[in-house]
Design a protein around this motif. Structure first.
Motif, PDB file in Angstrom:
ATOM      1  N   ILE A 173       0.845  -1.203   0.000  1.00 44.59           N
ATOM      2  CA  ILE A 173       0.000   0.000   0.000  1.00 44.59           C
ATOM      3  C   ILE A 173       0.877   1.249   0.000  1.00 44.59           C
ATOM      4  O   ILE A 173       1.720   1.430   0.882  1.00 44.59           O
ATOM      5  N   TYR A 174       0.679   2.086  -1.005  1.00 45.71           N
ATOM      6  CA  TYR A 174       1.385   3.365  -1.079  1.00 45.71           C
ATOM      7  C   TYR A 174       0.400   4.504  -0.869  1.00 45.71           C
ATOM      8  O   TYR A 174      -0.721   4.482  -1.380  1.00 45.71           O
ATOM      9  N   PHE A 175       0.860   5.483  -0.116  1.00 40.51           N
ATOM     10  CA  PHE A 175       0.061   6.667   0.157  1.00 40.51           C
ATOM     11  C   PHE A 175       0.802   7.856  -0.445  1.00 40.51           C
ATOM     12  O   PHE A 175       1.924   8.156  -0.033  1.00 40.51           O
ATOM     13  N   THR A 176       0.232   8.492  -1.454  1.00 40.73           N
ATOM     14  CA  THR A 176       0.927   9.596  -2.109  1.00 40.73           C
ATOM     15  C   THR A 176       0.930  10.828  -1.201  1.00 40.73           C
ATOM     16  O   THR A 176      -0.101  11.204  -0.648  1.00 40.73           O
ATOM     17  N   SER A 177       2.109  11.402  -1.034  1.00 35.35           N
ATOM     18  CA  SER A 177       2.239  12.549  -0.128  1.00 35.35           C
ATOM     19  C   SER A 177       3.489  13.348  -0.469  1.00 35.35           C
ATOM     20  O   SER A 177       4.553  12.768  -0.706  1.00 35.35           O
ATOM     21  N   GLY A 186      -4.422  11.428  -2.448  1.00 31.10           N
ATOM     22  CA  GLY A 186      -4.998  12.487  -1.630  1.00 31.10           C
ATOM     23  C   GLY A 186      -5.517  13.617  -2.512  1.00 31.10           C
ATOM     24  O   GLY A 186      -5.267  13.655  -3.721  1.00 31.10           O
ATOM     25  N   ARG A 187      -6.248  14.511  -1.902  1.00 29.12           N
ATOM     26  CA  ARG A 187      -6.738  15.745  -2.545  1.00 29.12           C
ATOM     27  C   ARG A 187      -6.863  16.783  -1.453  1.00 29.12           C
ATOM     28  O   ARG A 187      -6.821  16.463  -0.276  1.00 29.12           O
ATOM     29  N   TYR A 188      -7.077  18.010  -1.826  1.00 28.73           N
ATOM     30  CA  TYR A 188      -7.281  19.114  -0.861  1.00 28.73           C
ATOM     31  C   TYR A 188      -6.095  19.169   0.121  1.00 28.73           C
ATOM     32  O   TYR A 188      -4.958  19.145  -0.299  1.00 28.73           O
ATOM     33  N   GLU A 189      -6.375  19.184   1.438  1.00 28.83           N
ATOM     34  CA  GLU A 189      -5.279  19.239   2.414  1.00 28.83           C
ATOM     35  C   GLU A 189      -4.727  17.847   2.732  1.00 28.83           C
ATOM     36  O   GLU A 189      -3.814  17.694   3.531  1.00 28.83           O
ATOM     37  N   GLY A 190      -5.328  16.834   2.138  1.00 26.54           N
ATOM     38  CA  GLY A 190      -4.875  15.467   2.391  1.00 26.54           C
ATOM     39  C   GLY A 190      -5.968  14.633   3.036  1.00 26.54           C
ATOM     40  O   GLY A 190      -7.133  15.036   3.071  1.00 26.54           O
ATOM     41  N   ILE A 191      -5.551  13.457   3.543  1.00 28.75           N
ATOM     42  CA  ILE A 191      -6.510  12.505   4.127  1.00 28.75           C
ATOM     43  C   ILE A 191      -6.270  12.410   5.628  1.00 28.75           C
ATOM     44  O   ILE A 191      -5.123  12.446   6.086  1.00 28.75           O
ATOM     45  N   ASP A 192      -7.320  12.277   6.385  1.00 31.23           N
ATOM     46  CA  ASP A 192      -7.242  12.088   7.840  1.00 31.23           C
ATOM     47  C   ASP A 192      -6.150  11.055   8.165  1.00 31.23           C
ATOM     48  O   ASP A 192      -6.165   9.929   7.640  1.00 31.23           O
ATOM     49  N   ALA A 193      -5.218  11.463   9.015  1.00 30.43           N
ATOM     50  CA  ALA A 193      -4.020  10.659   9.269  1.00 30.43           C
ATOM     51  C   ALA A 193      -4.322   9.295   9.890  1.00 30.43           C
ATOM     52  O   ALA A 193      -3.462   8.406   9.866  1.00 30.43           O
ATOM     53  N   ARG A 194      -5.531   9.104  10.412  1.00 31.70           N
ATOM     54  CA  ARG A 194      -5.831   7.825  11.075  1.00 31.70           C
ATOM     55  C   ARG A 194      -5.889   6.641  10.122  1.00 31.70           C
ATOM     56  O   ARG A 194      -5.809   5.493  10.566  1.00 31.70           O
ATOM     57  N   ILE A 195      -6.004   6.878   8.806  1.00 28.13           N
ATOM     58  CA  ILE A 195      -5.987   5.715   7.897  1.00 28.13           C
ATOM     59  C   ILE A 195      -4.650   4.983   8.008  1.00 28.13           C
ATOM     60  O   ILE A 195      -4.580   3.781   7.807  1.00 28.13           O
ATOM     61  N   LYS A 196      -3.593   5.748   8.352  1.00 31.01           N
ATOM     62  CA  LYS A 196      -2.265   5.123   8.454  1.00 31.01           C
ATOM     63  C   LYS A 196      -2.143   4.242   9.692  1.00 31.01           C
ATOM     64  O   LYS A 196      -1.218   3.445   9.822  1.00 31.01           O
ATOM     65  N   LYS A 197      -3.086   4.428  10.637  1.00 28.41           N
ATOM     66  CA  LYS A 197      -3.075   3.593  11.841  1.00 28.41           C
ATOM     67  C   LYS A 197      -3.793   2.268  11.569  1.00 28.41           C
ATOM     68  O   LYS A 197      -3.541   1.270  12.230  1.00 28.41           O
ATOM     69  N   VAL A 198      -4.705   2.297  10.616  1.00 32.11           N
ATOM     70  CA  VAL A 198      -5.504   1.099  10.334  1.00 32.11           C
ATOM     71  C   VAL A 198      -4.736   0.141   9.409  1.00 32.11           C
ATOM     72  O   VAL A 198      -4.695  -1.056   9.643  1.00 32.11           O
ATOM     73  N   PHE A 199      -4.121   0.699   8.373  1.00 28.20           N
ATOM     74  CA  PHE A 199      -3.356  -0.123   7.430  1.00 28.20           C
ATOM     75  C   PHE A 199      -1.915   0.360   7.428  1.00 28.20           C
ATOM     76  O   PHE A 199      -1.677   1.565   7.494  1.00 28.20           O
ATOM     77  N   SER A 200      -0.978  -0.573   7.349  1.00 24.23           N
ATOM     78  CA  SER A 200       0.396  -0.082   7.245  1.00 24.23           C
ATOM     79  C   SER A 200       0.661   0.230   5.780  1.00 24.23           C
ATOM     80  O   SER A 200       0.289  -0.523   4.877  1.00 24.23           O
ATOM     81  N   SER A 254       6.575  10.313  -2.228  1.00 26.83           N
ATOM     82  CA  SER A 254       6.506  11.580  -2.959  1.00 26.83           C
ATOM     83  C   SER A 254       7.136  11.367  -4.325  1.00 26.83           C
ATOM     84  O   SER A 254       8.130  10.642  -4.443  1.00 26.83           O
ATOM     85  N   ILE A 255       6.584  11.969  -5.366  1.00 28.92           N
ATOM     86  CA  ILE A 255       7.234  11.827  -6.679  1.00 28.92           C
ATOM     87  C   ILE A 255       8.184  12.977  -6.959  1.00 28.92           C
ATOM     88  O   ILE A 255       8.815  13.024  -8.004  1.00 28.92           O
ATOM     89  N   GLY A 256       8.313  13.931  -6.043  1.00 27.02           N
ATOM     90  CA  GLY A 256       9.256  15.018  -6.278  1.00 27.02           C
ATOM     91  C   GLY A 256       8.988  16.177  -5.342  1.00 27.02           C
ATOM     92  O   GLY A 256       7.940  16.237  -4.692  1.00 27.02           O
ATOM     93  N   ASP A 257       9.947  17.088  -5.303  1.00 24.84           N
ATOM     94  CA  ASP A 257       9.852  18.201  -4.353  1.00 24.84           C
ATOM     95  C   ASP A 257       9.016  19.348  -4.888  1.00 24.84           C
ATOM     96  O   ASP A 257       9.542  20.424  -5.184  1.00 24.84           O
TER      97      ASP A 257
END
Ligand code: SAH
Length: 214
Positions: free
Chosen positions: A83-87, A113-127, A132-135
């Protein structure tokens, strides 16, 4: 490789995967792409999935639960899923990551993600791994997901017509030429570098390496 993309905007990705090498890879069943829209996993009667951030600040945050349900659906009973989370603050994406993903997994979930991102708790449920694809900051994770999917697909056996097309594994060059051998534009002649016409592969490899800055 089966890609499972969690996105609010699947249509923004569709034309890309319907073109060229990725299209053929899907037709040849070397890869598959499925979309899961968090909007389809909300109980809100207006299908709303974004809310204001706790603690204040601009923008909206995507709620955790619809995303968690979408991931759960994508994951199903499969045990080995990456599982990858784009950030924009994730680990930098590289060919090495693409290779390892293609070699070690049959299923990859990418969360956009979109807008300001996704509620950080999803990262607690799934590892999951943040990538990031770039700066630079984009408006959404769909382009990053396409970039990752494209790059991982190139590493899947049979996706590139010729295995040798994977330039990581051979001496390739950022400078390539094809027919004609020379052409004129505004009175100036443009010729193919002579070495490429010699048939001397040792010399050609040397020239290509030099262009590659190696
Ligand atoms: N304020 C947020 C920015 C969100 S940008 C933050 O600092 O994290 C909106 C979404 O676009 C992100 O959730 C992420 O999914 C995606 N995104 C933007 N830039 C990206 C990048 N360089 N690499 C990967 N994903 C990116």
């Amino acid at each position: 490789m089966n890609f499972h993309i969690i996105t609010l905007f699947p249509e923004s990705m569709e034309s890309y995967i319907k073109s060229s090498i990725i299209k053929r890879a899907i037709e040849d069943k070397k890869i598959s792409v499925k979309f899961y829209n968090p909007r389809d996993f909300t109980n809100d009667k207006h299908k709303r999935i974004d809310q204001k951030p706790y603690g204040g600040g601009p923008g909206m945050v995507i709620q955790a639960e619809p995303v968690i349900k979408a991931i759960a659906k994508a994951k199903g009973r499969k045990k080995k899923v990456k599982i990858y989370f784009t950030s924009p603050s994730g680990k930098k994406f590289t060919t090495d990551i693409a290779k390892k993903t293609a070699n070690n997994y049959k299923d990859t979930i990418i969360i956009c993600g979109r807008y300001e991102g996704i509620d950080a708790r999803i990262k607690k449920v799934f590892s999951m791994e943040e990538i990031s694809i770039g700066d630079y900051v984009l408006t959404g994770g769909e382009l990053p997901a396409l970039v990752m999917m494209d790059s991982i697909s190139r590493q899947v056996k049979g996706v590139l017509g010729n295995v040798l097309s994977c330039e990581e594994d051979r001496i390739s060059s950022p400078e390539v030429y094809t027919r004609p051998e020379s052409f004129k534009y505004k009175k100036k002649n443009y010729k193919v570098p002579k070495v490429l016409l010699t048939g001397n592969h040792a010399d050609i490899d040397k020239w290509r390496s030099s262009k590659r800055g190696k």
